[in-house]
Write a protein that holds these residues in place. Sequence first.
Motif, PDB file in Angstrom:
ATOM      1  N   ASP A 161       0.833  -1.210   0.000  1.00  0.00           N
ATOM      2  CA  ASP A 161       0.000   0.000   0.000  1.00  0.00           C
ATOM      3  C   ASP A 161       0.865   1.256   0.000  1.00  0.00           C
ATOM      4  O   ASP A 161       0.592   2.223  -0.721  1.00  0.00           O
ATOM      5  CB  ASP A 161      -0.918  -0.024   1.226  1.00  0.00           C
ATOM      6  CG  ASP A 161      -1.969   1.070   1.195  1.00  0.00           C
ATOM      7  OD1 ASP A 161      -2.441   1.436   0.092  1.00  0.00           O
ATOM      8  OD2 ASP A 161      -2.328   1.579   2.275  1.00  0.00           O
TER       9      ASP A 161
ATOM     10  N   LYS B  98       0.986   4.126  -3.190  1.00  0.00           N
ATOM     11  CA  LYS B  98       0.699   5.553  -3.021  1.00  0.00           C
ATOM     12  C   LYS B  98       1.904   6.404  -3.424  1.00  0.00           C
ATOM     13  O   LYS B  98       1.751   7.490  -3.991  1.00  0.00           O
ATOM     14  CB  LYS B  98       0.293   5.842  -1.582  1.00  0.00           C
ATOM     15  CG  LYS B  98      -1.084   5.292  -1.209  1.00  0.00           C
ATOM     16  CD  LYS B  98      -1.435   5.577   0.243  1.00  0.00           C
ATOM     17  CE  LYS B  98      -2.894   5.246   0.545  1.00  0.00           C
ATOM     18  NZ  LYS B  98      -3.235   3.831   0.356  1.00  0.00           N
TER      19      LYS B  98
ATOM     20  N   LYS C 122       1.793   6.428  -7.249  1.00  0.00           N
ATOM     21  CA  LYS C 122       0.598   7.090  -7.807  1.00  0.00           C
ATOM     22  C   LYS C 122       0.659   8.601  -7.646  1.00  0.00           C
ATOM     23  O   LYS C 122       0.284   9.357  -8.541  1.00  0.00           O
ATOM     24  CB  LYS C 122      -0.651   6.535  -7.121  1.00  0.00           C
ATOM     25  CG  LYS C 122      -1.954   7.086  -7.685  1.00  0.00           C
ATOM     26  CD  LYS C 122      -3.158   6.385  -7.062  1.00  0.00           C
ATOM     27  CE  LYS C 122      -3.280   6.720  -5.581  1.00  0.00           C
ATOM     28  NZ  LYS C 122      -4.524   6.170  -4.984  1.00  0.00           N
ATOM     29  N   ASN C 123       1.141   9.071  -6.498  1.00  0.00           N
ATOM     30  CA  ASN C 123       1.202  10.511  -6.206  1.00  0.00           C
ATOM     31  C   ASN C 123       2.596  11.027  -6.568  1.00  0.00           C
ATOM     32  O   ASN C 123       3.436  11.275  -5.704  1.00  0.00           O
ATOM     33  CB  ASN C 123       0.889  10.765  -4.732  1.00  0.00           C
ATOM     34  CG  ASN C 123      -0.521  10.340  -4.370  1.00  0.00           C
ATOM     35  OD1 ASN C 123      -1.484  11.016  -4.684  1.00  0.00           O
ATOM     36  ND2 ASN C 123      -0.648   9.182  -3.728  1.00  0.00           N
TER      37      ASN C 123
ATOM     38  N   ALA D  46       4.002  10.477   0.259  1.00  0.00           N
ATOM     39  CA  ALA D  46       2.640  10.400  -0.274  1.00  0.00           C
ATOM     40  C   ALA D  46       1.694   9.639   0.654  1.00  0.00           C
ATOM     41  O   ALA D  46       0.523   9.997   0.797  1.00  0.00           O
ATOM     42  CB  ALA D  46       2.656   9.739  -1.647  1.00  0.00           C
ATOM     43  N   TYR D  47       2.187   8.566   1.287  1.00  0.00           N
ATOM     44  CA  TYR D  47       1.313   7.730   2.118  1.00  0.00           C
ATOM     45  C   TYR D  47       0.669   8.537   3.231  1.00  0.00           C
ATOM     46  O   TYR D  47      -0.547   8.507   3.407  1.00  0.00           O
ATOM     47  CB  TYR D  47       2.099   6.559   2.713  1.00  0.00           C
ATOM     48  CG  TYR D  47       1.242   5.647   3.558  1.00  0.00           C
ATOM     49  CD1 TYR D  47       0.501   4.627   2.982  1.00  0.00           C
ATOM     50  CD2 TYR D  47       1.148   5.817   4.938  1.00  0.00           C
ATOM     51  CE1 TYR D  47      -0.310   3.797   3.747  1.00  0.00           C
ATOM     52  CE2 TYR D  47       0.356   4.999   5.715  1.00  0.00           C
ATOM     53  CZ  TYR D  47      -0.375   3.992   5.115  1.00  0.00           C
ATOM     54  OH  TYR D  47      -1.180   3.176   5.874  1.00  0.00           O
TER      55      TYR D  47
ATOM     56  N   LEU E 233       0.444  11.807   3.471  1.00  0.00           N
ATOM     57  CA  LEU E 233      -0.391  12.876   2.919  1.00  0.00           C
ATOM     58  C   LEU E 233      -1.787  12.356   2.601  1.00  0.00           C
ATOM     59  O   LEU E 233      -2.791  12.994   2.913  1.00  0.00           O
ATOM     60  CB  LEU E 233       0.246  13.447   1.650  1.00  0.00           C
ATOM     61  CG  LEU E 233       1.413  14.411   1.821  1.00  0.00           C
ATOM     62  CD1 LEU E 233       1.964  14.814   0.454  1.00  0.00           C
ATOM     63  CD2 LEU E 233       0.977  15.657   2.592  1.00  0.00           C
ATOM     64  N   GLU E 234      -1.843  11.171   1.981  1.00  0.00           N
ATOM     65  CA  GLU E 234      -3.136  10.587   1.630  1.00  0.00           C
ATOM     66  C   GLU E 234      -3.907  10.171   2.878  1.00  0.00           C
ATOM     67  O   GLU E 234      -5.117  10.345   2.959  1.00  0.00           O
ATOM     68  CB  GLU E 234      -2.928   9.397   0.692  1.00  0.00           C
ATOM     69  CG  GLU E 234      -4.204   8.973  -0.002  1.00  0.00           C
ATOM     70  CD  GLU E 234      -3.937   8.145  -1.240  1.00  0.00           C
ATOM     71  OE1 GLU E 234      -4.542   7.065  -1.366  1.00  0.00           O
ATOM     72  OE2 GLU E 234      -3.146   8.586  -2.101  1.00  0.00           O
ATOM     73  N   GLN E 235      -3.204   9.626   3.863  1.00  0.00           N
ATOM     74  CA  GLN E 235      -3.866   9.241   5.110  1.00  0.00           C
ATOM     75  C   GLN E 235      -4.475  10.464   5.808  1.00  0.00           C
ATOM     76  O   GLN E 235      -5.587  10.412   6.318  1.00  0.00           O
ATOM     77  CB  GLN E 235      -2.870   8.571   6.054  1.00  0.00           C
ATOM     78  CG  GLN E 235      -2.353   7.218   5.561  1.00  0.00           C
ATOM     79  CD  GLN E 235      -3.439   6.176   5.444  1.00  0.00           C
ATOM     80  OE1 GLN E 235      -3.895   5.879   4.336  1.00  0.00           O
ATOM     81  NE2 GLN E 235      -3.869   5.635   6.560  1.00  0.00           N
TER      82      GLN E 235
ATOM     83  N   LYS F 194      -5.408  13.267   4.366  1.00  0.00           N
ATOM     84  CA  LYS F 194      -6.539  13.744   3.588  1.00  0.00           C
ATOM     85  C   LYS F 194      -7.795  12.956   3.911  1.00  0.00           C
ATOM     86  O   LYS F 194      -8.876  13.512   4.074  1.00  0.00           O
ATOM     87  CB  LYS F 194      -6.224  13.564   2.080  1.00  0.00           C
ATOM     88  CG  LYS F 194      -5.544  14.732   1.419  1.00  0.00           C
ATOM     89  CD  LYS F 194      -5.478  14.469  -0.069  1.00  0.00           C
ATOM     90  CE  LYS F 194      -4.244  15.128  -0.642  1.00  0.00           C
ATOM     91  NZ  LYS F 194      -4.033  14.733  -2.041  1.00  0.00           N
ATOM     92  N   ASN F 195      -7.619  11.638   4.005  1.00  0.00           N
ATOM     93  CA  ASN F 195      -8.766  10.768   4.285  1.00  0.00           C
ATOM     94  C   ASN F 195      -9.323  10.992   5.679  1.00  0.00           C
ATOM     95  O   ASN F 195     -10.488  10.699   5.962  1.00  0.00           O
ATOM     96  CB  ASN F 195      -8.379   9.292   4.114  1.00  0.00           C
ATOM     97  CG  ASN F 195      -8.053   8.954   2.672  1.00  0.00           C
ATOM     98  OD1 ASN F 195      -8.516   9.628   1.756  1.00  0.00           O
ATOM     99  ND2 ASN F 195      -7.252   7.922   2.472  1.00  0.00           N
TER     100      ASN F 195
END
Length: 275
Positions: free
Chosen positions: A242, A246, A249-250, A265-266, A268-270, A272-273
Motif C-alpha cells: 500500500d 501511493k 501514484k502521487n 505520499a502515504y 499525505l493521503e492518510q 486527507k482521508n
Amino acid sequence: MNKINSFPQALTIAGTDSGGGAGIMADMKTMQECRVFATAVVVAVTAQNTVGVQNFQALSEEIINDQFSSLNDDLEIRACKSGMLADADHVDWVYQNLDKYDFGPFVLDPVMIAKGGAQLLSDQGIEMIKTKLIKLATLITPNMPEAERLIDDKIESQSGMLIAAQKIQKLGAKNVLIKGGHGDSETVRDLVLLEDGNYFWMDSKRVHTDRTHGTGDTISSAIVSRLALGDDMRSAILFGKDFVEKAIKNTIQVGHGHGPLNHWAYNLEQNKNAI
C-alpha cells in the motif's frame, strides 16, 4: 520517563544514492514516514542522479564491521534490511555481521538484476546471496528477473511464480515476496509465500510513469518498519504494498531521467482521508 531505546529502531544496510531516490536515502525516508528511527550501515557510496550512475566506491571491511559494532553497542535494532551490496566480498562481510549480531527480522532485497535485465551484482556475489545470506533472511523480496536467477530457470506463468517461490524458500528464506512489476500488463501481481506454506496474491493497477526509481528499496523499508513496530509478516507486507502504491501514484517531478518515488505520499493521503 521513557525507557532508553524504547522507541522502535530499524536498520538499512546498503549503498547511498546521492540523487536521493533509492538506496539508503530512500530507506531512511521511508522509515521516517513509517514512524521508526532509521539507522544505517553504508556499504558503498555512489555518485548518481536520475539520469544514471557516474561513480561508485565500495567501503572497506574495517569500516563496515565498525558500523555494525557501533550500532550493536548502543541501539536496540528491532528489524533490518539489506539492499545493494556491491560485490561478493561485501555480501560475505554483511553475512558475517548479521550472523554475529541480533538485529531482529532480516529482509533481504537481493539487488542483483534490474527490471530491464541488467546485472547489478557479479556472478560470485549472486552465488554468495544464494548460498549464505539467504539463509538468514526472514523475508526475501526479488523482482521477477532476480527470482529467475535465484532458481536458474524462467518464470512463465502464475503457477510458475509459486513454484519459484517454493524453490527460493528451500534455499533458506523463511518468507518470499516475488514482485511482478516487470512487463507491461495493466495489472501488477505480486506473490507472497509465507513460512507456514500459505500464499496470497497482491494485485494493483499499473501506473504508467517513469517516476519509479527506488521502488524495491521503498517496499522493503516499509515492510521492515512495520516489523520493527511489531506487525506480523502478512500485515507488514500488505502495508508495504500500500505504501509503495501511493508513492508511485502521487508522483513528484524531480530530475530529468528515471525519477524518484514520492516518499511522503502515504501520510499525505492518510491525512486527507482523515479530514
